[in-house]
Design a protein around this motif. Structure first.
Motif, PDB file in Angstrom:
ATOM      1  N   PRO A   4       0.833  -1.205   0.000  1.00 47.96           N
ATOM      2  CA  PRO A   4       0.000   0.000   0.000  1.00 47.96           C
ATOM      3  C   PRO A   4       0.864   1.252   0.000  1.00 47.96           C
ATOM      4  CG  PRO A   4       0.030  -1.009   2.168  1.00 47.96           C
ATOM      5  CD  PRO A   4       0.739  -1.949   1.241  1.00 47.96           C
ATOM      6  N   GLU A   5       0.283   2.327  -0.456  1.00 51.19           N
ATOM      7  CA  GLU A   5       1.024   3.588  -0.504  1.00 51.19           C
ATOM      8  C   GLU A   5       1.302   4.076   0.918  1.00 51.19           C
ATOM      9  OE1 GLU A   5       0.738   7.927  -2.687  1.00 51.19           O
ATOM     10  OE2 GLU A   5      -0.789   6.417  -3.091  1.00 51.19           O
ATOM     11  N   LEU A   6       2.559   4.434   1.160  1.00 44.45           N
ATOM     12  CA  LEU A   6       2.977   4.879   2.490  1.00 44.45           C
ATOM     13  C   LEU A   6       3.419   6.328   2.441  1.00 44.45           C
ATOM     14  CD1 LEU A   6       5.172   1.808   3.547  1.00 44.45           C
ATOM     15  CD2 LEU A   6       2.752   2.199   4.037  1.00 44.45           C
ATOM     16  N   TYR A   7       3.334   6.979   3.588  1.00 46.48           N
ATOM     17  CA  TYR A   7       3.844   8.324   3.757  1.00 46.48           C
ATOM     18  C   TYR A   7       4.651   8.325   5.049  1.00 46.48           C
ATOM     19  CZ  TYR A   7       4.058  13.336   4.524  1.00 46.48           C
ATOM     20  OH  TYR A   7       4.499  14.614   4.746  1.00 46.48           O
ATOM     21  N   GLU A   8       5.961   8.480   4.942  1.00 43.23           N
ATOM     22  CA  GLU A   8       6.873   8.440   6.090  1.00 43.23           C
ATOM     23  C   GLU A   8       6.669   7.181   6.935  1.00 43.23           C
ATOM     24  OE1 GLU A   8       6.629  12.122   8.247  1.00 43.23           O
ATOM     25  OE2 GLU A   8       7.276  13.299   6.516  1.00 43.23           O
ATOM     26  N   SER A  10       4.196   5.220   7.367  1.00 40.94           N
ATOM     27  CA  SER A  10       2.861   4.892   7.849  1.00 40.94           C
ATOM     28  C   SER A  10       1.904   4.995   6.660  1.00 40.94           C
ATOM     29  CB  SER A  10       2.437   5.808   9.000  1.00 40.94           C
ATOM     30  OG  SER A  10       2.432   7.137   8.608  1.00 40.94           O
ATOM     31  N   PRO A  11       0.743   4.353   6.757  1.00 44.74           N
ATOM     32  CA  PRO A  11      -0.145   4.320   5.589  1.00 44.74           C
ATOM     33  C   PRO A  11      -0.650   5.697   5.187  1.00 44.74           C
ATOM     34  CG  PRO A  11      -1.097   3.123   7.459  1.00 44.74           C
ATOM     35  CD  PRO A  11       0.210   3.649   7.893  1.00 44.74           C
ATOM     36  N   LYS A  12      -0.652   5.932   3.901  1.00 43.59           N
ATOM     37  CA  LYS A  12      -1.275   7.148   3.390  1.00 43.59           C
ATOM     38  C   LYS A  12      -2.783   6.905   3.415  1.00 43.59           C
ATOM     39  CE  LYS A  12      -1.316  10.388  -0.391  1.00 43.59           C
ATOM     40  NZ  LYS A  12      -0.872  10.700  -1.736  1.00 43.59           N
ATOM     41  N   LEU A  13      -3.502   7.774   4.100  1.00 48.80           N
ATOM     42  CA  LEU A  13      -4.934   7.572   4.299  1.00 48.80           C
ATOM     43  C   LEU A  13      -5.740   8.019   3.093  1.00 48.80           C
ATOM     44  CD1 LEU A  13      -5.243   8.782   7.996  1.00 48.80           C
ATOM     45  CD2 LEU A  13      -4.941   6.446   7.147  1.00 48.80           C
ATOM     46  N   TYR A  14      -6.841   7.316   2.863  1.00 46.92           N
ATOM     47  CA  TYR A  14      -7.785   7.686   1.821  1.00 46.92           C
ATOM     48  C   TYR A  14      -8.675   8.815   2.342  1.00 46.92           C
ATOM     49  CZ  TYR A  14      -6.494   3.165  -0.182  1.00 46.92           C
ATOM     50  OH  TYR A  14      -5.808   2.098  -0.699  1.00 46.92           O
ATOM     51  N   GLN A  15      -9.342   9.482   1.433  1.00 50.22           N
ATOM     52  CA  GLN A  15     -10.258  10.553   1.831  1.00 50.22           C
ATOM     53  C   GLN A  15     -11.337   9.967   2.733  1.00 50.22           C
ATOM     54  OE1 GLN A  15     -11.811  12.852  -1.405  1.00 50.22           O
ATOM     55  NE2 GLN A  15     -13.214  13.969  -0.096  1.00 50.22           N
ATOM     56  N   GLY A  16     -11.547  10.565   3.896  1.00 43.72           N
ATOM     57  CA  GLY A  16     -12.565  10.106   4.833  1.00 43.72           C
ATOM     58  C   GLY A  16     -12.109   9.000   5.776  1.00 43.72           C
ATOM     59  N   GLU A  17     -10.933   8.447   5.545  1.00 44.61           N
ATOM     60  CA  GLU A  17     -10.406   7.381   6.398  1.00 44.61           C
ATOM     61  C   GLU A  17      -9.782   7.994   7.648  1.00 44.61           C
ATOM     62  OE1 GLU A  17      -7.505   3.477   5.937  1.00 44.61           O
ATOM     63  OE2 GLU A  17      -7.182   5.192   4.605  1.00 44.61           O
ATOM     64  N   ILE A  18      -9.992   7.358   8.789  1.00 43.03           N
ATOM     65  CA  ILE A  18      -9.437   7.839  10.051  1.00 43.03           C
ATOM     66  C   ILE A  18      -8.561   6.746  10.644  1.00 43.03           C
ATOM     67  CG2 ILE A  18      -9.986   8.597  12.398  1.00 43.03           C
ATOM     68  CD1 ILE A  18     -12.708   9.556  11.243  1.00 43.03           C
ATOM     69  N   LEU A  19      -7.336   7.111  11.003  1.00 42.31           N
ATOM     70  CA  LEU A  19      -6.427   6.167  11.657  1.00 42.31           C
ATOM     71  C   LEU A  19      -6.836   6.055  13.121  1.00 42.31           C
ATOM     72  CD1 LEU A  19      -3.932   4.384  11.275  1.00 42.31           C
ATOM     73  CD2 LEU A  19      -2.549   6.345  11.938  1.00 42.31           C
ATOM     74  N   LEU A  20      -7.129   4.829  13.565  1.00 41.19           N
ATOM     75  CA  LEU A  20      -7.603   4.610  14.925  1.00 41.19           C
ATOM     76  C   LEU A  20      -6.472   4.295  15.896  1.00 41.19           C
ATOM     77  CD1 LEU A  20     -10.723   2.436  14.035  1.00 41.19           C
ATOM     78  CD2 LEU A  20     -10.665   4.885  14.569  1.00 41.19           C
TER      79      LEU A  20
END
Length: 122
Positions: A4-8, A10-20
């Motif tokens: 999956p696409e990562l940013y630094e 950690s996962p790059k989140l999709y629009q509306g997605e919230i990291l819990l």
């Protein structure tokens, strides 16, 4: 689902997605191989990230999930995931936890239930 696409790292989140939450000290097992790393839980998916490998498990595609508490090995969560590119293919996965798993398990159960409830409307 793989890589999956990562940013630094950690996962790059999709629009509306919230990291819990994120859970360190885990091992992800798939395709007969094991990788040590971090598991991220969001409102849409579980993402495993390590220096060698990353994998994305959409909550909507999980089936046969099972939490195991063996005596001599780490607690683990296992299940199957239907592959996005071909939903006829299902892949078995397992996440092993080497420390407390209560918060992750509670959040996972709630997120999976909400996803399944959402999917019943379609």
């Amino acid at each position: 689902m793989e890589h999956p696409e990562l940013y630094e790292n950690s996962p790059k989140l999709y629009q509306g997605e919230i990291l819990l939450l994120e859970k360190n000290n885990t091992t992800f097992c798939i395709y007969g191989k094991s990788y040590n790393g971090i598991v991220y839980l969001s409102t849409l998916r579980i993402v495993f990230v390590s220096p060698e490998y990353s994998f994305d498990i959409p909550l909507a595609n999980i089936s046969e999930e099972l939490f195991n508490q063996p005596i001599f090995t780490p607690n683990n969560l296992s299940g199957n995931v239907k592959m996005i590119h071909d939903e006829k293919i299902s892949t078995k996965w397992k996440i092993q936890f080497y420390d407390s798993v209560n918060t992750f398990l509670n959040m996972f159960t709630i997120s999976l239930s909400k996803m399944r409830e959402f999917l019943t409307h379609f």
